[in-house]
Design a protein around this motif. Sequence first.
Motif, PDB file in Angstrom:
ATOM      1  N   ASN A 368       0.596  -0.977  -0.027  1.00  0.00           N
ATOM      2  CA  ASN A 368      -0.013  -0.051  -0.206  1.00  0.00           C
ATOM      3  C   ASN A 368       0.509   1.357  -0.151  1.00  0.00           C
ATOM      4  O   ASN A 368       1.958   1.307   0.655  1.00  0.00           O
ATOM      5  N   HIS A 369       0.338   2.342  -0.426  1.00  0.00           N
ATOM      6  CA  HIS A 369       0.938   3.748  -0.546  1.00  0.00           C
ATOM      7  C   HIS A 369       0.463   4.357   0.468  1.00  0.00           C
ATOM      8  O   HIS A 369       1.103   5.614   0.701  1.00  0.00           O
ATOM      9  N   THR A 370      -0.526   4.251   1.035  1.00  0.00           N
ATOM     10  CA  THR A 370      -0.859   5.024   2.101  1.00  0.00           C
ATOM     11  C   THR A 370      -0.355   4.830   3.468  1.00  0.00           C
ATOM     12  O   THR A 370      -0.643   3.415   4.083  1.00  0.00           O
ATOM     13  N   LEU A 371       0.423   5.415   3.884  1.00  0.00           N
ATOM     14  CA  LEU A 371       1.328   5.157   5.138  1.00  0.00           C
ATOM     15  C   LEU A 371       1.527   6.226   6.079  1.00  0.00           C
ATOM     16  O   LEU A 371       0.988   7.228   5.850  1.00  0.00           O
ATOM     17  N   PRO A 372       1.963   5.906   7.342  1.00  0.00           N
ATOM     18  CA  PRO A 372       1.946   6.801   8.458  1.00  0.00           C
ATOM     19  C   PRO A 372       2.968   7.819   8.336  1.00  0.00           C
ATOM     20  O   PRO A 372       4.130   7.563   7.726  1.00  0.00           O
TER      21      PRO A 372
END
Lengths: 433, 433
Positions: A368-372
């Motif tokens: 995934n590219h949605t990261l903290p």
Amino acid sequence: MLRIITQQADVIAELQRICDRTHDDQVLHKEATVREVLQAVKRQGNKAVLHYTAEFDNQTLKPEELRVTGSELDTAYQQVSQELLAAIRLACQQIEAFHRKRVPKSWVEFGDDDVVLGKRYNPVDCAGLYVPSGRSGYPSTVLMNAIPAKVAGVPRLVMVTPPGAGKAISPAVLVAAQEVGIQEIYRVGGAQAIAALAYGTETIPKVNVIAGPGNIYVTLAKKLVYGTVGIDCLAGPSEVLIIADETANPVHVATDMLAPAEHDPMAAAILLTTDAALAKNVQVAVERQLVDHPRRIDTEKAIAHYGLIVIVESLDAAAELANEFAPEHLELEIQDPWELLPKIRHAGAIFLGDSTPEAIGHYLAGPNHTLPTSGAARYASGLGVETFMKHSNIIQYSQSALQKVAGAIDILATAEGFPSHADSVRRRIQREE
Amino acid sequence: MLRIITQQADVIAELQRICDRTHDDQVLHKEATVREVLQAVKRQGNKAVLHYTAEFDNQTLKPEELRVTGSELDTAYQQVSQELLAAIRLACQQIEAFHRKRVPKSWVEFGDDDVVLGKRYNPVDCAGLYVPSGRSGYPSTVLMNAIPAKVAGVPRLVMVTPPGAGKAISPAVLVAAQEVGIQEIYRVGGAQAIAALAYGTETIPKVNVIAGPGNIYVTLAKKLVYGTVGIDCLAGPSEVLIIADETANPVHVATDMLAPAEHDPMAAAILLTTDAALAKNVQVAVERQLVDHPRRIDTEKAIAHYGLIVIVESLDAAAELANEFAPEHLELEIQDPWELLPKIRHAGAIFLGDSTPEAIGHYLAGPNHTLPTSGAARYASGLGVETFMKHSNIIQYSQSALQKVAGAIDILATAEGFPSHADSVRRRIQREE
């Protein structure tokens, strides 16, 4: 000009400042605005949603225009090139393949005396997916949000994305949504979109989890509605931290530093290198690549405020600084990235070697590219199938199993001053009526 | 008197009211207090911590008294009975055994063209564990917080718990802490404790994750500091929802309804039953058990405000109402609990059959007792090993693998208006310097 400092200088303080860039007073000021938007949407529903859409997105909509129509969805396919459609499909395939690995599965185990313990995993009933707007829309974000939700088995997916000029939504976004089976799309963005998903309006349903990256307003809104709904993680302005040695290619490193910077003026780009010559060459290359950059102003702003090159004494020292910063993206542009990897404790995603630019993870490697961001990788993971699932503990005891532990429960419950807890076991053991 | 209503009545609205009991205006008022405490501790550190400890806990401490001393820890073992120590050790063993099952493990997979993808799991560096105070302290909560953190491999565990009369901490709590290897304990509770762990003070370290249940102030504080640190879940006032048929024992059901109620006047206890006679018998049994209840006033308050019996038409209807409510604890006191189980989608923990009172899960069955409340089970899981771990995505591409997807990335990055993303791949493929 991208600054170069040495490890002896105030590196910790500088990294801290960059890491905390979304926690400063200016942001607290934005929080007040966001709070107001949330309250208004909670109280007034569509009316407030439309008001803020006019104010922030300059688009005057009627309530019935909020939802994207079937004919818009159909038309979108005619508006994207065959090449783009093929690229979207390739990305879909690779992202889905990765997310199908190690999906949590329900289990039970049978112990002595017919004791059964386990966990049951279930998807949420309804997920809200936020897709930020961009010059041409972000189909990649649609895929990165929706595919894990789909793999988790979420029965209802609702997408929101801000309307552009003429109330339009990017055809690439609408095509990507349909490729992953999303038909329910609302043209609303910003904090008002998050509020609509958290509280529901006359048109937009209340969801259980809101996922997806966004600008600082969206990120603040997600933080504030957490507890009313679940959220994926606080994925704010993008960031990359690159650890490089003398084997790194300065032009590649420079390009990779500009990649997050072209997303957002609040993005951060940090290079930690053992090689002073590389530092200088990257600095020059960044300058050169900025000259003709189509998003020069915003990109330059990010580099000026939140760009930094640090000359470190060793790769181990670099790993320790990286752990302190806990970057969203970490690139290891060094001779033997696998040797340093065990020393990395905190990062959203790690890219190993010169042939693995962050862009490959952004689009289609699979993860995934949605990261903290902003240090949240110290405690949080990126968006994933788990974002849309949760488990229930399962316990079944038999009468004989209960008998064996009844004494211990009685002692613990009595020590804690909970008579009904103690009674609930005692009465069953004594078969008291 | 515990109310009985029928499914035809306003059941949905009543369940909604009970579920939302921590979201009402009175709670919003408390949020203002909590926000003030957080700000003060953030700015003034120990000074504010001590101020609020004097104000809320009536204990005047010096900064050097915040940390529990080695001699207090030693003495605690002499203050608990051998029976209690044995019960704590049994609980430890069972909780640890359960939490060691299915711990996330790092993995990598090798694909075509030397592509490597995977996830690396790491524990957080430092966890803060909140243990509420009680008449005699809650050793069980120490275990439920600390064991998953220990199994996750967290190197530093910090515990906080409010001081009682004479600044004392319950010996049972101090013994439980030592049994799971915690030596660093501070006597501070409430919102000020959460603030201290989130921001750090001169004495108390800033942690990465805060876990543990608490009253409404603690829960609000955890919600507000989320984003600065991670949290386990919003585990507020306790609740049980029992689905029972004519085979259920009314005395057992009544006792199980009083169990959460004796925790907190904001606790909730709901019975959904197909059997009108059982409803009446449970109502009577609750009244009877309340008469001599040592915590009668608070327990009665919870039952009066947030207690409810609903006569439902079928077990399927009960399951659907339970899913709407998404209770922390769900008991299936029915002939065949395994038959109904697949219809349950949202619950923190599920207890099957008459020999499985919630108390057994609370103390020592093994699964965690810190669970989502107030409907959060719709999207969240209870505390677990995962609370203290997070993963980094791992990506390594080879030059030839990159070559194969370069075209697709170029199309996607160009469509999204990200030239540096496109360049970062193009320059590597063209071996451009």
